[in-house]
Design a protein around this motif. Structure first.
Motif, PDB file in Angstrom:
ATOM      1  N   ILE A 288       0.839  -1.203   0.000  1.00 12.43           N
ATOM      2  CA  ILE A 288       0.000   0.000   0.000  1.00 12.43           C
ATOM      3  C   ILE A 288       0.871   1.249   0.000  1.00 12.43           C
ATOM      4  O   ILE A 288       0.609   2.220  -0.729  1.00 12.43           O
ATOM      5  N   PHE A 289       1.921   1.228   0.805  1.00 10.34           N
ATOM      6  CA  PHE A 289       2.859   2.357   0.868  1.00 10.34           C
ATOM      7  C   PHE A 289       3.477   2.606  -0.501  1.00 10.34           C
ATOM      8  O   PHE A 289       3.571   3.751  -0.957  1.00 10.34           O
ATOM      9  N   ARG A 290       3.875   1.525  -1.170  1.00  8.34           N
ATOM     10  CA  ARG A 290       4.455   1.648  -2.506  1.00  8.34           C
ATOM     11  C   ARG A 290       3.424   2.178  -3.508  1.00  8.34           C
ATOM     12  O   ARG A 290       3.739   3.030  -4.347  1.00  8.34           O
ATOM     13  N   PHE A 291       2.200   1.711  -3.408  1.00  8.72           N
ATOM     14  CA  PHE A 291       1.135   2.175  -4.314  1.00  8.72           C
ATOM     15  C   PHE A 291       0.910   3.677  -4.157  1.00  8.72           C
ATOM     16  O   PHE A 291       0.753   4.402  -5.148  1.00  8.72           O
ATOM     17  N   LEU A 292       0.877   4.148  -2.919  1.00  4.96           N
ATOM     18  CA  LEU A 292       0.633   5.568  -2.680  1.00  4.96           C
ATOM     19  C   LEU A 292       1.771   6.427  -3.218  1.00  4.96           C
ATOM     20  O   LEU A 292       1.536   7.522  -3.739  1.00  4.96           O
ATOM     21  N   LEU A 293       2.998   5.921  -3.120  1.00  4.32           N
ATOM     22  CA  LEU A 293       4.128   6.664  -3.678  1.00  4.32           C
ATOM     23  C   LEU A 293       3.988   6.799  -5.190  1.00  4.32           C
ATOM     24  O   LEU A 293       4.237   7.867  -5.759  1.00  4.32           O
ATOM     25  N   VAL A 294       3.589   5.712  -5.837  1.00 10.14           N
ATOM     26  CA  VAL A 294       3.397   5.762  -7.288  1.00 10.14           C
ATOM     27  C   VAL A 294       2.229   6.672  -7.647  1.00 10.14           C
ATOM     28  O   VAL A 294       2.304   7.456  -8.603  1.00 10.14           O
ATOM     29  N   ALA A 295       1.135   6.580  -6.888  1.00 12.73           N
ATOM     30  CA  ALA A 295      -0.052   7.391  -7.181  1.00 12.73           C
ATOM     31  C   ALA A 295       0.240   8.886  -7.019  1.00 12.73           C
ATOM     32  O   ALA A 295      -0.306   9.720  -7.752  1.00 12.73           O
ATOM     33  N   MET A 296       1.116   9.233  -6.067  1.00 11.65           N
ATOM     34  CA  MET A 296       1.467  10.636  -5.857  1.00 11.65           C
ATOM     35  C   MET A 296       2.523  11.121  -6.832  1.00 11.65           C
ATOM     36  O   MET A 296       2.871  12.311  -6.840  1.00 11.65           O
ATOM     37  N   GLY A 297       3.055  10.197  -7.653  1.00 14.42           N
ATOM     38  CA  GLY A 297       4.068  10.588  -8.622  1.00 14.42           C
ATOM     39  C   GLY A 297       5.401  10.897  -7.984  1.00 14.42           C
ATOM     40  O   GLY A 297       6.166  11.731  -8.506  1.00 14.42           O
ATOM     41  N   ALA A 298       5.713  10.241  -6.873  1.00 13.57           N
ATOM     42  CA  ALA A 298       6.996  10.468  -6.205  1.00 13.57           C
ATOM     43  C   ALA A 298       8.136   9.990  -7.099  1.00 13.57           C
ATOM     44  O   ALA A 298       8.140   8.859  -7.562  1.00 13.57           O
ATOM     45  N   GLY A 299       9.064  10.858  -7.361  1.00 10.56           N
ATOM     46  CA  GLY A 299      10.219  10.502  -8.176  1.00 10.56           C
ATOM     47  C   GLY A 299      11.235   9.720  -7.386  1.00 10.56           C
ATOM     48  O   GLY A 299      10.976   9.226  -6.283  1.00 10.56           O
ATOM     49  N   PHE A 300      12.420   9.600  -7.954  1.00  7.89           N
ATOM     50  CA  PHE A 300      13.475   8.824  -7.299  1.00  7.89           C
ATOM     51  C   PHE A 300      13.852   9.427  -5.951  1.00  7.89           C
ATOM     52  O   PHE A 300      13.982   8.716  -4.957  1.00  7.89           O
TER      53      PHE A 300
END
Length: 344
Positions: A281-293
């Protein structure tokens, strides 16, 4: 007008691989899988067998597994053992790999080929592993009067004793020594769960690898494009019925004897799975927020720091536990994101 004998929506069966290709697949995948079985690359045995099945068919994958079992058996037979118990332990290890890793991977092929969810396949693999470990233990006791589980418990207790002695020699506070003793007792009590947790890592890594391979994309894309990203880590979602296993594990303090041991080991595995789902879930939210490297790296650094304090596992476990009720990954309706530029 000439009508086709096949309905347009009916799939046309593809011809099977030629004899030469089938033979190369059996030998190549068999040798590769055998090499993985006797090295630390064991974690990728399920991926190798699944890849073989998707590329060449299940029959060739079963034949490759048979070749791998034969090659690994010849390897263990050629290595001189220091004692009869060492030889029994080596053969018990091989039996455990075949019954608790390879066979569950082969049994899960229908689910993988249909594009079943990440969490469903993972739980299926773990249940198969538990059964395989039980068969290995029962077979070793019946055939050679040897218990792989008892050997592992003895080794774990010896390692724990050395660890506690290290604490005492370095004049650690008495509270820390007592905590280490209690932790050592608990870890020995839930040793079967610890084995299943280590196997869970192997299955997760194999499914993640499979989801990145071209053979998987080619297999699912024509039928259902949305399943292409099924085995990305951020899409890990456990079956809802796993909550009942969590409730069963919660009976540990009330149970006694073998029932208490079963409940404690069940609770340990389920808690680990929910922590894993919380991390997804944590990883999904990072992707959904467009968090870069940079953003992802900082977030992971903060999460690692929370892990050491004990808060991290608690938060992840709670997120994974309550995800079936709140669906944290879909608070708002959003289009399916199958962009593969993000790494899991």
């Amino acid at each position: 007008m000439i009508e086709s004998s096949l309905h347009p929506s009916e799939p046309v069966p593809l011809p099977g691989p030629s004899f030469g290709r089938a033979l190369r697949g059996v030998i190549g995948y068999g040798l590769l899988t055998a090499l993985m079985m006797v090295t630390p690359m064991l974690v990728f045995v399920p991926a190798a067998l699944m890849h073989c099945a998707l590329r060449n068919g299940r029959r060739i994958a079963w034949a490759a597994l048979a070749v791998a079992a034969l090659m690994a058996s010849l390897y263990f037979a050629s290595v001189p053992g220091s004692s009869p118990d060492a030889a029994k332990m080596a053969w018990g290890y091989l039996a455990g790999v075949l019954l608790a890793v390879a066979l569950p991977a082969m049994a899960s092929l229908p689910l993988v080929e249909r594009g079943a969810s990440f969490g469903r396949v993972l739980v299926f693999l773990l249940i198969g592993s538990a059964l395989g470990l039980a068969v290995t233990e029962g077979g070793a006791r019946a055939l050679v009067s040897y218990s792989p589980y008892a050997t592992q418990v003895a080794q774990a207790q010896q390692s724990n004793a050395q660890f506690i002695e290290f604490y005492r020699q370095n004049h650690m506070p008495p509270d820390m020594v007592r905590f280490a003793q209690k932790w050592a007792e608990y870890s020995s009590f839930v040793l079967p769960a610890g084995i299943l947790v280590s196997l869970a890592f192997a299955f997760v890594l194999s499914l993640l690898m499979l989801g990145r391979l071209n053979v998987w994309r080619a297999h699912v894309a024509p039928a259902e494009p949305r399943t292409t990203g099924m085995y990305l880590f951020r899409n890990l979602a456990l079956p809802d019925w796993l909550l009942f296993a969590f409730v069963l594990g919660g009976l540990t303090p009330l149970a006694t004897g073998i029932l208490q041991k079963v409940a404690a080991n069940t609770l340990t595995v389920v808690v680990f799975l929910y922590i894993l789902q919380g991390l997804a879930i944590f990883r999904f939210l990072l992707v959904a927020m467009g968090a870069g490297f940079l953003g992802t790296s900082l977030a992971l650094l903060m999460l690692v720091m929370l892990m050491f304090t004990g808060v991290g596992p608690l938060l992840l476990g709670l997120a994974g536990l309550f995800d079936p009720f709140f669906d944290f990954r879909h608070f708002k309706k959003r289009k399916d994101d199958s962009h593969e530029g993000h790494t899991d």
